[in-house]
Design a protein around this motif. Structure first.
Motif, PDB file in Angstrom:
ATOM      1  N   LYS A   1       0.859  -1.176   0.000  1.00  0.00           N
ATOM      2  CA  LYS A   1       0.000   0.000   0.000  1.00  0.00           C
ATOM      3  C   LYS A   1       0.890   1.218   0.000  1.00  0.00           C
ATOM      4  O   LYS A   1       1.964   1.208   0.490  1.00  0.00           O
ATOM      5  CB  LYS A   1      -0.889   0.003   1.250  1.00  0.00           C
TER       6      LYS A   1
ATOM      7  N   LEU B   1      -9.529  10.196   1.330  1.00  0.00           N
ATOM      8  CA  LEU B   1      -9.594   9.388   2.541  1.00  0.00           C
ATOM      9  C   LEU B   1      -8.198   8.949   2.930  1.00  0.00           C
ATOM     10  O   LEU B   1      -7.449   8.438   2.094  1.00  0.00           O
ATOM     11  CB  LEU B   1     -10.473   8.153   2.307  1.00  0.00           C
ATOM     12  N   VAL B   2      -7.839   9.165   4.193  1.00  0.00           N
ATOM     13  CA  VAL B   2      -6.593   8.662   4.742  1.00  0.00           C
ATOM     14  C   VAL B   2      -6.951   7.644   5.812  1.00  0.00           C
ATOM     15  O   VAL B   2      -7.858   7.879   6.620  1.00  0.00           O
ATOM     16  CB  VAL B   2      -5.740   9.799   5.355  1.00  0.00           C
ATOM     17  N   GLU B   3      -6.274   6.504   5.796  1.00  0.00           N
ATOM     18  CA  GLU B   3      -6.480   5.498   6.831  1.00  0.00           C
ATOM     19  C   GLU B   3      -5.259   5.468   7.727  1.00  0.00           C
ATOM     20  O   GLU B   3      -4.126   5.499   7.250  1.00  0.00           O
ATOM     21  CB  GLU B   3      -6.727   4.128   6.211  1.00  0.00           C
TER      22      GLU B   3
ATOM     23  N   THR C   1      -7.744   1.013  13.916  1.00  0.00           N
ATOM     24  CA  THR C   1      -7.718   1.758  12.660  1.00  0.00           C
ATOM     25  C   THR C   1      -8.671   2.940  12.733  1.00  0.00           C
ATOM     26  O   THR C   1      -9.594   2.963  13.545  1.00  0.00           O
ATOM     27  CB  THR C   1      -8.137   0.880  11.457  1.00  0.00           C
TER      28      THR C   1
ATOM     29  N   LYS D   1     -10.486   5.725   9.755  1.00  0.00           N
ATOM     30  CA  LYS D   1     -10.628   6.253   8.403  1.00  0.00           C
ATOM     31  C   LYS D   1     -11.012   7.719   8.529  1.00  0.00           C
ATOM     32  O   LYS D   1     -11.967   8.057   9.218  1.00  0.00           O
ATOM     33  CB  LYS D   1     -11.693   5.498   7.625  1.00  0.00           C
ATOM     34  N   VAL D   2     -10.241   8.586   7.866  1.00  0.00           N
ATOM     35  CA  VAL D   2     -10.462  10.027   7.961  1.00  0.00           C
ATOM     36  C   VAL D   2     -10.800  10.571   6.578  1.00  0.00           C
ATOM     37  O   VAL D   2      -9.917  10.712   5.727  1.00  0.00           O
ATOM     38  CB  VAL D   2      -9.214  10.748   8.510  1.00  0.00           C
ATOM     39  N   PRO D   3     -12.074  10.880   6.327  1.00  0.00           N
ATOM     40  CA  PRO D   3     -12.438  11.480   5.042  1.00  0.00           C
ATOM     41  C   PRO D   3     -12.076  12.958   5.038  1.00  0.00           C
ATOM     42  O   PRO D   3     -12.089  13.621   6.072  1.00  0.00           O
ATOM     43  CB  PRO D   3     -13.953  11.281   4.970  1.00  0.00           C
TER      44      PRO D   3
ATOM     45  N   SER E   1      -3.091   6.749   2.045  1.00  0.00           N
ATOM     46  CA  SER E   1      -4.164   7.429   1.352  1.00  0.00           C
ATOM     47  C   SER E   1      -4.893   6.379   0.531  1.00  0.00           C
ATOM     48  O   SER E   1      -4.296   5.730  -0.325  1.00  0.00           O
ATOM     49  CB  SER E   1      -3.584   8.521   0.453  1.00  0.00           C
ATOM     50  N   SER E   2      -6.174   6.187   0.817  1.00  0.00           N
ATOM     51  CA  SER E   2      -6.949   5.136   0.159  1.00  0.00           C
ATOM     52  C   SER E   2      -7.146   5.415  -1.317  1.00  0.00           C
ATOM     53  O   SER E   2      -6.656   6.392  -1.855  1.00  0.00           O
ATOM     54  CB  SER E   2      -8.294   4.983   0.853  1.00  0.00           C
TER      55      SER E   2
END
Length: 153
Positions: free
Chosen positions: A59, A92-94, A101, A103-105, A134-135
């Protein structure tokens, strides 16, 4: 040769390099280009540490292993935003810390900005892997349709 100080004072710098040999000489000196060569940089301390190359992951990721105390609660606070580089859209950052975990939109207008995120976790061992990535919400910059971009830390 690089100048590494400014007249504002109390500057901190971090430099990294890959040594080509087993031993290296590091030279810190005043190049004497000021009006008064005696008025050069003042150095309070120098710290040198060997860092081992990070292992690749599958990733677009940033990872680090931190020393932790098992059973202790930790709070990891970090910003998520854009670099004011015309990258606009939903992003989105995970974040990962051990088994936890978050997830931050982030909705970017491409003009700069950020929001703070908080990941709370309890350490389960003496070392905890902290990782951000970064997703799959990547975009093309609005001023350059050939460059991918996304949310950053």
């Amino acid at each position: 040769m690089q100048t590494m100080y400014s007249s504002k004072g109390w500057d901190s710098y971090a430099w990294a390099f890959q040594a080509e040999y087993e031993y290296a000489d590091i030279l810190i000196h005043n190049p004497g280009v000021e009006e008064d060569a005696a008025c050069g940089p003042l150095i309070d301390s120098v710290a040198i540490r060997a860092l081992y190359p990070p292992r690749p992951t599958n990733k677009s990721a940033i990872a680090q292993v931190a020393r932790t105390v098992p059973g202790t609660s930790y709070t990891l606070t970090f910003p998520v935003g854009d670099a004011s580089n015309a990258c606009a859209g939903s992003m989105l950052v995970e974040a990962f810390a051990g088994r936890d975990t978050l997830k931050v939109p982030y909705s970017s207008g491409g003009k700069g900005g950020f929001k703070r995120a908080v990941l709370r976790f309890v350490a389960v061992s003496t070392r905890t892997r902290i990782m951000f990535y970064s997703s799959s919400f990547y975009h093309l910059r609005s001023d350059d349709f050939s460059s991918l971009c996304g949310a950053g830390l």
